[in-house]
Design an enzyme around this catalytic site. Structure first.
Site, PDB file in Angstrom:
ATOM      1  N   GLU A   1       3.898  16.175 -46.998  1.00  0.00           N
ATOM      2  CA  GLU A   1       3.507  15.070 -47.878  1.00  0.00           C
ATOM      3  C   GLU A   1       2.807  14.034 -47.007  1.00  0.00           C
ATOM      4  OE1 GLU A   1       7.403  14.341 -49.373  1.00  0.00           O
ATOM      5  OE2 GLU A   1       7.500  16.341 -50.247  1.00  0.00           O
TER       6      GLU A   1
ATOM      7  N   TYR B   1     -12.996 -27.924 -58.740  1.00  0.00           N
ATOM      8  CA  TYR B   1     -12.999 -26.545 -59.245  1.00  0.00           C
ATOM      9  C   TYR B   1     -11.693 -26.163 -59.939  1.00  0.00           C
ATOM     10  CZ  TYR B   1     -17.256 -25.444 -56.562  1.00  0.00           C
ATOM     11  OH  TYR B   1     -18.530 -25.394 -56.070  1.00  0.00           O
TER      12      TYR B   1
ATOM     13  N   ASN C   1      11.046  14.315 -59.413  1.00  0.00           N
ATOM     14  CA  ASN C   1       9.596  14.214 -59.281  1.00  0.00           C
ATOM     15  C   ASN C   1       9.093  13.305 -60.397  1.00  0.00           C
ATOM     16  OD1 ASN C   1       7.859  17.171 -58.031  1.00  0.00           O
ATOM     17  ND2 ASN C   1       9.128  15.695 -56.985  1.00  0.00           N
TER      18      ASN C   1
ATOM     19  N   HIS D   1      18.972  14.024 -52.016  1.00  0.00           N
ATOM     20  CA  HIS D   1      17.916  13.028 -52.158  1.00  0.00           C
ATOM     21  C   HIS D   1      18.448  11.630 -52.515  1.00  0.00           C
ATOM     22  CE1 HIS D   1      15.332  16.443 -51.874  1.00  0.00           C
ATOM     23  NE2 HIS D   1      14.235  15.738 -52.121  1.00  0.00           N
TER      24      HIS D   1
ATOM     25  N   PHE E   1       2.644  13.765 -59.325  1.00  0.00           N
ATOM     26  CA  PHE E   1       3.681  12.840 -58.858  1.00  0.00           C
ATOM     27  C   PHE E   1       3.124  11.747 -57.953  1.00  0.00           C
ATOM     28  CE2 PHE E   1       3.735  16.789 -56.299  1.00  0.00           C
ATOM     29  CZ  PHE E   1       3.095  16.300 -55.176  1.00  0.00           C
TER      30      PHE E   1
ATOM     31  N   ARG F   1     -12.378 -27.483 -63.369  1.00  0.00           N
ATOM     32  CA  ARG F   1     -13.615 -27.019 -63.992  1.00  0.00           C
ATOM     33  C   ARG F   1     -13.682 -25.484 -64.099  1.00  0.00           C
ATOM     34  NH1 ARG F   1     -19.034 -27.564 -60.837  1.00  0.00           N
ATOM     35  NH2 ARG F   1     -17.724 -28.971 -59.636  1.00  0.00           N
TER      36      ARG F   1
ATOM     37  N   TYR G   1       7.624  27.580 -57.054  1.00  0.00           N
ATOM     38  CA  TYR G   1       8.103  26.434 -56.297  1.00  0.00           C
ATOM     39  C   TYR G   1       9.143  25.640 -57.084  1.00  0.00           C
ATOM     40  CZ  TYR G   1       8.392  21.887 -54.092  1.00  0.00           C
ATOM     41  OH  TYR G   1       8.876  20.752 -53.501  1.00  0.00           O
TER      42      TYR G   1
END
Length: 511
Positions: A413, A278, A193, A81, A327, A281, A51
């Site tokens: 994915e 609060y 990746n 990409h 990834f 405190r 791959y």
């Protein structure tokens, strides 16, 4: 600074983010890197389908690629990409992202050539920084789009900043005495990746959050003295009985900061109030819990910074190239959500302290809105409203991102982490928190100065003195935006925490 793959520290990463250090890899890793690169080259010339080496990507993984086309395959991968949009990632985050990519590649499990690592080092050394759009990653299959913009600059495509100017990458590389590289088998995939974009933003958010958290302890101590609050709730044994480290540390810091305060001494006896609200405190319980979250996130991000997160991975022990899922940025997404929760809660309790100080029914005789002439002057009335707006905004931003997912890439994915925008939103939250704490600092200093000449502790007096260098006490109403910005800058820079002596008292070492 020399980075040792697998052993980079938070301190080193912080120095890179702050811009104090350039980065190179320890040369001891070169043999492992080159051995893995040879395995990938052999696989590219072999018959077995691997791959991303001799196949397509994602849903196209079943398509084989000829050995002669592997270089074109990697180039096409990078260019296709480069789909990021939105604002440009800040240069210091880009620098950190590139250093994290060096650390990952240097582990010798990615199969890249040594020249590819040298290209990243050279670009960092010459300050050739890719322009990386901040939006486009879903935090799984790697931070694909942002890292593709980084990789594009390495091959002479896209834009960068160099010598203070934005220019085409090819032009900048030439001006810096560098040349575009040609990517070999799997190298483009190894570059895009990975979780380095998400992790860089999360680390940036962590480092800024730590400055804010320490500053909140200082401003909280000052607010406690301003309203003449009790230090009894900070007694050590109370917190030892519960046992949480952050709570114990914050209580100890508050005791140290307020030690020697004449204001505190003046109402140790005869004070008719039994308990403080609060927000005074419970500071150790709330801010301390937030600090514990930050330390837990720090541990996760320190591990991730040293991790190999691309795919497939070259396993030297077995001689295999194996597809996996490192990834997926789920750990980073969870860490970012933890940091966001801490930021929101530190701001929420600080905002209540501001509200306490401006309210004459709660502030133990401080004038309304901390102005000498209320009515004619509004004092800090609207500054408190601003903190309420920022607190509310941070509450919305703190909603978890890691629980969101959507299928991508034709359902290949099908579960993603959303770590990228989970980490990116931390910058905005930190800015909001710095402004809340800046207003608290202004109000608390003003409140202390109304206490009839009684002095706070020497440590907190030093904090007020630092503030007064950039913002005078408020007498008549004036344009306050500049004062808030100046006070927030002191918070953001860590100068208030330093003035309070907290650098050594509260440390961020991972749990």
């Amino acid at each position: 600074m020399t980075l040792k793959p697998g052993a980079a520290t938070l301190a080193q990463l912080d120095a890179i983010y702050r811009g104090r250090q350039a980065s190179t890899l320890d040369r001891a890793c070169r043999d492992r890197v080159e051995a893995a690169a040879k395995m990938v080259m052999d696989a590219a010339n072999g018959d077995a389908a691997i791959y991303g080496v001799n196949t397509g990507f994602g849903k196209l993984a079943s398509l084989r690629i000829d050995a002669d086309d592997t270089a074109q395959l990697q180039r096409n991968l990078i260019l296709s990409h480069c789909c990021g949009v939105g604002e440009t990632t800040p240069p210091n985050v880009v620098r950190l992202m590139m250093a994290l990519k060096l650390l990952s590649l240097g582990r010798g499990a990615s199969g890249v050539a040594w020249k590819t690592i040298e290209q990243i080092e050279a670009m960092l050394a010459e300050n050739v920084l890719p322009l990386v759009p901040a939006q486009g990653s879903v935090g799984a299959s790697g931070d694909l789009a942002p890292l593709a913009h980084m990789a594009a600059a390495m091959i002479g495509e896209g834009d960068v900043t160099y010598d203070g100017q934005t220019m085409p990458a090819a032009k900048a590389l030439a001006a810096a005495g560098l040349s575009p590289i040609v990517l070999g088998p799997k190298e483009g995939l190894a570059l895009i990746n990975g979780t380095q974009f998400s992790t860089a933003y999360a680390l940036a958010g962590l480092f800024e959050a730590w400055d804010n958290a320490r500053s909140a302890v200082a401003t909280g101590a000052l607010s406690t003295d301003a309203i003449m609050g009790s230090t009894a709730p900070f007694e050590a044994e109370i917190h030892d009985l519960r046992g949480h480290r952050g709570q114990i540390d914050v209580a100890a810091a508050l005791r140290t900061l307020m030690k020697g305060s004449a204001i505190r001494d003046s109402h140790l006896n005869g004070d008719k109030r039994v308990q403080d609200p609060y927000c005074i405190r419970c500071q150790p319980q709330v801010t301390g819990a937030a600090i514990d979250l930050l330390r837990q996130a720090a541990r996760t991000l320190e591990i991730e910074a040293n991790a190999v997160t691309d795919n497939p991975l070259v396993l030297a022990s077995t001689g295999q190239i194996v597809s996996g899922g490192n990834f997926h940025a789920e750990p980073v997404g969870f860490a970012a959500d933890q940091i966001a929760l801490a930021l929101a809660e530190i701001g929420a309790i600080a905002q209540r302290r501001v509200a306490l100080m401006v309210d004459p029914t709660l502030s133990f005789d401080l004038p309304p809105f901390l102005t000498p002439e209320p009515g004619l002057n509004s004092g800090f009335m609207i500054a408190e409203v601003t903190t309420a707006a920022l607190m509310s905004e941070n509450k919305h931003l703190a909603n978890p991102c890691s629980t969101d997912s959507t299928p991508t890439s034709a359902n290949q994915e099908d579960h993603v982490s959303m770590a990228a925008h989970g980490a990116r939103r931390l910058m905005r939250m930190n800015e909001n928190l710095s402004n809340i704490l800046g207003v608290e600092l202004l109000c608390a200093a003003q409140g202390v100065e109304f206490r009839g000449g009684l002095q706070t502790s020497s440590t907190l007096s030093a904090v007020i003195a630092r503030l007064r260098q950039v913002s005078a006490s408020l007498r008549d109403d004036r344009y306050l935006a500049g004062d808030i910005a100046a006070a927030a800058a002191l918070i953001e820079s860590g100068e208030i925490a330093t003035a309070a002596g907290l650098d050594d008292i509260l440390t961020m070492e991972a749990l």
